[in-house]
Design a protein around this motif. Structure first.
Motif, PDB file in Angstrom:
ATOM      1  N   ALA A  15       0.831  -1.207   0.000  1.00  0.00           N
ATOM      2  CA  ALA A  15       0.000   0.000   0.000  1.00  0.00           C
ATOM      3  C   ALA A  15       0.865   1.255   0.000  1.00  0.00           C
ATOM      4  N   MET A  16       1.992   1.213   0.690  1.00  0.00           N
ATOM      5  CA  MET A  16       2.897   2.361   0.690  1.00  0.00           C
ATOM      6  C   MET A  16       3.495   2.586  -0.706  1.00  0.00           C
ATOM      7  N   ALA A  17       3.830   1.502  -1.404  1.00  0.00           N
ATOM      8  CA  ALA A  17       4.333   1.627  -2.780  1.00  0.00           C
ATOM      9  C   ALA A  17       3.250   2.212  -3.687  1.00  0.00           C
ATOM     10  N   GLU A  18       2.036   1.735  -3.546  1.00  0.00           N
ATOM     11  CA  GLU A  18       0.909   2.255  -4.329  1.00  0.00           C
ATOM     12  C   GLU A  18       0.664   3.723  -4.006  1.00  0.00           C
ATOM     13  N   LEU A  19       0.777   4.074  -2.753  1.00  0.00           N
ATOM     14  CA  LEU A  19       0.592   5.457  -2.320  1.00  0.00           C
ATOM     15  C   LEU A  19       1.591   6.383  -3.002  1.00  0.00           C
ATOM     16  N   GLY A  20       2.853   5.997  -3.014  1.00  0.00           N
ATOM     17  CA  GLY A  20       3.875   6.824  -3.653  1.00  0.00           C
ATOM     18  C   GLY A  20       3.668   6.959  -5.152  1.00  0.00           C
TER      19      GLY A  20
ATOM     20  N   GLN B 193       8.532  11.695 -27.313  1.00  0.00           N
ATOM     21  CA  GLN B 193       7.123  11.666 -26.916  1.00  0.00           C
ATOM     22  C   GLN B 193       6.656  10.232 -26.727  1.00  0.00           C
ATOM     23  N   LEU B 194       7.135   9.331 -27.562  1.00  0.00           N
ATOM     24  CA  LEU B 194       6.751   7.932 -27.475  1.00  0.00           C
ATOM     25  C   LEU B 194       7.269   7.306 -26.180  1.00  0.00           C
ATOM     26  N   GLU B 195       8.528   7.624 -25.820  1.00  0.00           N
ATOM     27  CA  GLU B 195       9.084   7.087 -24.580  1.00  0.00           C
ATOM     28  C   GLU B 195       8.308   7.578 -23.370  1.00  0.00           C
ATOM     29  N   LEU B 196       7.877   8.841 -23.387  1.00  0.00           N
ATOM     30  CA  LEU B 196       7.067   9.375 -22.302  1.00  0.00           C
ATOM     31  C   LEU B 196       5.737   8.643 -22.223  1.00  0.00           C
ATOM     32  N   SER B 197       5.120   8.365 -23.375  1.00  0.00           N
ATOM     33  CA  SER B 197       3.854   7.632 -23.400  1.00  0.00           C
ATOM     34  C   SER B 197       4.033   6.209 -22.890  1.00  0.00           C
ATOM     35  N   VAL B 198       5.119   5.558 -23.290  1.00  0.00           N
ATOM     36  CA  VAL B 198       5.385   4.193 -22.828  1.00  0.00           C
ATOM     37  C   VAL B 198       5.616   4.201 -21.325  1.00  0.00           C
ATOM     38  N   SER B 199       6.342   5.199 -20.823  1.00  0.00           N
ATOM     39  CA  SER B 199       6.600   5.309 -19.396  1.00  0.00           C
ATOM     40  C   SER B 199       5.292   5.473 -18.627  1.00  0.00           C
ATOM     41  N   ARG B 200       4.421   6.368 -19.074  1.00  0.00           N
ATOM     42  CA  ARG B 200       3.121   6.575 -18.411  1.00  0.00           C
ATOM     43  C   ARG B 200       2.271   5.298 -18.478  1.00  0.00           C
ATOM     44  N   CYS B 201       2.331   4.626 -19.613  1.00  0.00           N
ATOM     45  CA  CYS B 201       1.587   3.385 -19.764  1.00  0.00           C
ATOM     46  C   CYS B 201       2.073   2.350 -18.747  1.00  0.00           C
ATOM     47  N   ARG B 202       3.372   2.218 -18.608  1.00  0.00           N
ATOM     48  CA  ARG B 202       3.930   1.251 -17.665  1.00  0.00           C
ATOM     49  C   ARG B 202       3.637   1.644 -16.226  1.00  0.00           C
ATOM     50  N   GLU B 203       3.633   2.922 -15.924  1.00  0.00           N
ATOM     51  CA  GLU B 203       3.289   3.368 -14.577  1.00  0.00           C
ATOM     52  C   GLU B 203       1.829   3.042 -14.267  1.00  0.00           C
ATOM     53  N   THR B 204       0.957   3.259 -15.236  1.00  0.00           N
ATOM     54  CA  THR B 204      -0.453   2.924 -15.056  1.00  0.00           C
ATOM     55  C   THR B 204      -0.632   1.414 -14.901  1.00  0.00           C
ATOM     56  N   LEU B 205       0.109   0.656 -15.683  1.00  0.00           N
ATOM     57  CA  LEU B 205       0.076  -0.797 -15.575  1.00  0.00           C
ATOM     58  C   LEU B 205       0.544  -1.247 -14.184  1.00  0.00           C
ATOM     59  N   THR B 206       1.545  -0.563 -13.638  1.00  0.00           N
ATOM     60  CA  THR B 206       2.038  -0.875 -12.296  1.00  0.00           C
ATOM     61  C   THR B 206       0.997  -0.540 -11.239  1.00  0.00           C
ATOM     62  N   VAL B 207       0.292   0.578 -11.411  1.00  0.00           N
ATOM     63  CA  VAL B 207      -0.785   0.930 -10.480  1.00  0.00           C
ATOM     64  C   VAL B 207      -1.827  -0.188 -10.458  1.00  0.00           C
ATOM     65  N   GLU B 208      -2.215  -0.647 -11.624  1.00  0.00           N
ATOM     66  CA  GLU B 208      -3.200  -1.734 -11.695  1.00  0.00           C
ATOM     67  C   GLU B 208      -2.655  -3.014 -11.071  1.00  0.00           C
TER      68      GLU B 208
ATOM     69  N   LEU C 166      -0.317  -3.429  -8.766  1.00  0.00           N
ATOM     70  CA  LEU C 166      -0.267  -3.316  -7.304  1.00  0.00           C
ATOM     71  C   LEU C 166      -1.671  -3.405  -6.700  1.00  0.00           C
ATOM     72  N   GLY C 167      -2.656  -2.870  -7.406  1.00  0.00           N
ATOM     73  CA  GLY C 167      -4.042  -2.998  -6.939  1.00  0.00           C
ATOM     74  C   GLY C 167      -4.471  -4.453  -6.864  1.00  0.00           C
ATOM     75  N   TRP C 168      -4.126  -5.242  -7.894  1.00  0.00           N
ATOM     76  CA  TRP C 168      -4.467  -6.666  -7.877  1.00  0.00           C
ATOM     77  C   TRP C 168      -3.695  -7.413  -6.785  1.00  0.00           C
ATOM     78  N   VAL C 169      -2.433  -7.043  -6.585  1.00  0.00           N
ATOM     79  CA  VAL C 169      -1.633  -7.677  -5.523  1.00  0.00           C
ATOM     80  C   VAL C 169      -2.252  -7.387  -4.165  1.00  0.00           C
ATOM     81  N   LEU C 170      -2.640  -6.149  -3.934  1.00  0.00           N
ATOM     82  CA  LEU C 170      -3.262  -5.803  -2.650  1.00  0.00           C
ATOM     83  C   LEU C 170      -4.606  -6.504  -2.478  1.00  0.00           C
ATOM     84  N   PHE C 171      -5.370  -6.594  -3.540  1.00  0.00           N
ATOM     85  CA  PHE C 171      -6.632  -7.347  -3.473  1.00  0.00           C
ATOM     86  C   PHE C 171      -6.361  -8.796  -3.072  1.00  0.00           C
TER      87      PHE C 171
END
Length: 179
Positions: A20-25, A128-143, A145-150
């Protein structure tokens, strides 16, 4: 059974709290960056990040409190198994709903976008593509971590319910306490 009673619960709550702390950050970072750039893919995505942030704060605060109560050996209503079961059920529902909704909202697949040799992909520069890929991977990580916490909350809930069930068969001097 005394070994399980004394050892699994604090370990699972430590895992829940640390995740949860990782997800929070991560969600705090994504919300901050999105607010600075005013560049949200959708208002639904922004709202989901806020929900993940709330879930992370909720889980961090209560998970840490339960860990402190376990270590302290507190014997009051907030440190009881019943309150732990209720908290785990609510928290499981929150994480399951958030992760499931993010899975249906998130765009970009598995984030495997490979730029071609010209430095552009469909008119978009590699930067611009690298920034989009980075944001995509960060969003994927948020999801993720959500499944891991569930999963951790459900596992802890099931383990606690099984412990309560097995402790009713034999005499346990203080079945209200977590440890």
């Amino acid at each position: 059974m005394p070994y399980i009673k004394a050892h699994y619960h604090p370990f699972l709550f430590v895992l829940i709290t640390m995740c949860a702390m990782a997800e929070l950050g991560l969600t705090a970072y994504l919300i901050s960056v999105g607010n600075e750039s005013r560049n949200w893919p959708s208002t639904r995505y922004h709202s989901l990040l806020i929900l993940f942030e709330f879930n992370a704060v909720w889980t961090t605060l209560f998970g840490a409190a339960y860990m402190l109560w376990i270590v302290d050996g507190a014997v009051h209503i907030l440190a009881s198994i019943a309150s732990s079961i209720v908290w785990l059920a609510i928290t499981s529902a929150l994480w399951g709903a958030a992760a499931g909704t993010m899975h249906n909202t998130r765009t970009g697949g598995d984030c495997n976008w490979i730029p071609n040799s010209s430095g552009f992909v469909d008119g978009v520069s590699c930067d611009q593509l690298e920034l989009s890929v980075s944001r995509c991977r960060e969003t994927l990580t948020v999801e993720a971590l959500g499944w891991v916490l569930f999963g951790l909350c459900v596992l802890t809930l099931l383990a606690t319910c099984l412990w309560v069930r097995t402790s009713k068969r034999g005499y346990v001097s203080d079945s209200r306490r977590l440890v």
